[in-house]
Design a protein around this motif. Sequence first.
Motif, PDB file in Angstrom:
ATOM      1  N   LEU A  20       0.451  -1.059  -0.024  1.00 16.95           N
ATOM      2  CA  LEU A  20       0.022   0.457  -0.090  1.00 16.95           C
ATOM      3  C   LEU A  20       1.514   0.991   0.265  1.00 16.95           C
ATOM      4  O   LEU A  20       1.107   2.194  -1.040  1.00 16.95           O
ATOM      5  N   CYS A  21       2.186   1.106   0.798  1.00 18.54           N
ATOM      6  CA  CYS A  21       2.637   2.551   0.759  1.00 18.54           C
ATOM      7  C   CYS A  21       3.166   2.618  -0.732  1.00 18.54           C
ATOM      8  O   CYS A  21       3.403   3.968  -1.088  1.00 18.54           O
ATOM      9  N   LEU A  22       3.580   1.418  -1.598  1.00 17.22           N
ATOM     10  CA  LEU A  22       4.638   1.885  -3.179  1.00 17.22           C
ATOM     11  C   LEU A  22       3.107   2.168  -3.923  1.00 17.22           C
ATOM     12  O   LEU A  22       3.796   3.081  -4.434  1.00 17.22           O
ATOM     13  N   TRP A  28       0.734   9.130  -6.290  1.00 13.84           N
ATOM     14  CA  TRP A  28       1.493  10.807  -5.859  1.00 13.84           C
ATOM     15  C   TRP A  28       1.974  10.909  -7.352  1.00 13.84           C
ATOM     16  O   TRP A  28       2.678  12.059  -7.563  1.00 13.84           O
ATOM     17  N   GLN A  29       3.132  10.093  -7.101  1.00 20.38           N
ATOM     18  CA  GLN A  29       5.087  10.743  -8.400  1.00 20.38           C
ATOM     19  C   GLN A  29       4.092  10.391  -9.941  1.00 20.38           C
ATOM     20  O   GLN A  29       4.069  11.217 -10.748  1.00 20.38           O
ATOM     21  N   ALA A  85       6.375  -1.157 -10.220  1.00 18.40           N
ATOM     22  CA  ALA A  85       7.800  -1.341 -10.674  1.00 18.40           C
ATOM     23  C   ALA A  85       7.839   0.999 -11.278  1.00 18.40           C
ATOM     24  O   ALA A  85       8.734   1.083 -12.291  1.00 18.40           O
ATOM     25  N   THR A  86       6.506   1.310 -11.202  1.00 17.18           N
ATOM     26  CA  THR A  86       6.700   2.594 -11.425  1.00 17.18           C
ATOM     27  C   THR A  86       7.826   3.582 -10.400  1.00 17.18           C
ATOM     28  O   THR A  86       8.177   3.909 -10.879  1.00 17.18           O
ATOM     29  N   PHE A  87       6.982   2.808  -9.457  1.00 21.75           N
ATOM     30  CA  PHE A  87       8.032   3.491  -8.154  1.00 21.75           C
ATOM     31  C   PHE A  87       9.237   3.112  -8.000  1.00 21.75           C
ATOM     32  O   PHE A  87       9.728   4.416  -8.065  1.00 21.75           O
ATOM     33  N   ALA A 209      13.540  -5.293 -13.180  1.00 25.18           N
ATOM     34  CA  ALA A 209      13.639  -5.878 -12.025  1.00 25.18           C
ATOM     35  C   ALA A 209      13.123  -5.909 -10.657  1.00 25.18           C
ATOM     36  O   ALA A 209      12.202  -5.716 -10.211  1.00 25.18           O
ATOM     37  N   GLY A 210      12.451  -4.033 -11.487  1.00 30.10           N
ATOM     38  CA  GLY A 210      11.151  -3.111 -10.806  1.00 30.10           C
ATOM     39  C   GLY A 210      10.027  -4.730 -11.118  1.00 30.10           C
ATOM     40  O   GLY A 210       9.467  -4.618  -9.926  1.00 30.10           O
ATOM     41  N   LEU A 211       9.903  -5.089 -11.905  1.00 32.22           N
ATOM     42  CA  LEU A 211       8.758  -6.366 -12.198  1.00 32.22           C
ATOM     43  C   LEU A 211       8.986  -7.271 -11.119  1.00 32.22           C
ATOM     44  O   LEU A 211       8.096  -7.754 -10.407  1.00 32.22           O
TER      45      LEU A 211
END
Length: 343
Positions: A20-22, A28-29, A85-87, A209-211
């Motif tokens: 949830l934090c991610l 927000w970004q 992954a965006t974060f 790596a993000g995914l």
Amino acid sequence: MTHNSRWAFALAVVATGTALCLSVLAGWQRGGTLPERLVWIALGVVLVVCAHLLPALVRAAPPVVRALAAALWAACMASACYGHATFFLLAQQHAGEARAQTVTAVVPITPSASGRNLTVVMAERVAVTRQLQFARMQRCPRDCSSVRARRVMLAARLDALDAEAEDIRRLQATDDRVTALREALRADPVTVRLAALLGTAVTRLDLLAGLMFAAVLEGVACLLWVLALESRHTVMGTTIISPVVAVPVVPDVTTPVMESVTKPDRELATVSYKSAPAAQVIVHDRDVRAVDDAPDVELARLAMEVAAGRLRATVADIRRHLSCSQARAAALRRQLAELSATA
């Protein structure tokens, strides 16, 4: 709740909270104005919660509902992983920019003394060189002091332009080194070396790596919630007895029986058997206690559920279906196996 189930529940809460934090940071970004950011955050929260809890909530649902939930769960997982992954990519970009800003303190970049670029200096050098050649070709009939002075002045001017051009080239080389160092610091060191080892681009490896991180987090959270809610359901299910039990009766046996039993501490319990392909045994009791003295009824009910495809012949499913103990479920599982072997 057992000790292991408490740990599973605690870890599930931590994993969901992290996800949830991610989602909040990614929303927000990704948004521009405040309403857009709030909508992105709400969408990410809903997708994360649905992705984590759907597998645990639809385990006892009909097959059609489970199939629809599986499709929605896959869509929620893909959307949540995309947001995470965006974060990760934006966080890596911000960290790289912070590392790149430290290079100016190590290798300062100073402009040239004249503030001109190399193109202007070389153009002026060409003009001075032409003038010097004309001065050298000039012939003087009497006094040649002015011609010699002009030649010396143009030669000195040419040397100054050469020195200025060399300074500009040196500054450009320093600037190139600083730029290359900044670009190297913008990428993660492990990602750079791994990309060189695999022969792929750094940006592609960052995305993969993000995914991967997002998929691992979502998968672990889903598994923990399944374990936590399964343990709670098992513990609570031992005190909940279904008041209606349906068992099949052989159509050829037509012996109606009415029996009334009166006990001092319990209300009247009436058991009625009817001869029909879908006969039912209905037990009315205020205490709602387990009917342990009817193993054949439970065995027949389980056999009908397994044959209809609504129940799997496993100890966990039998225990959840009948809300019985582990030993009772294991015994019924063995009896089902023997019954299927004899059949």
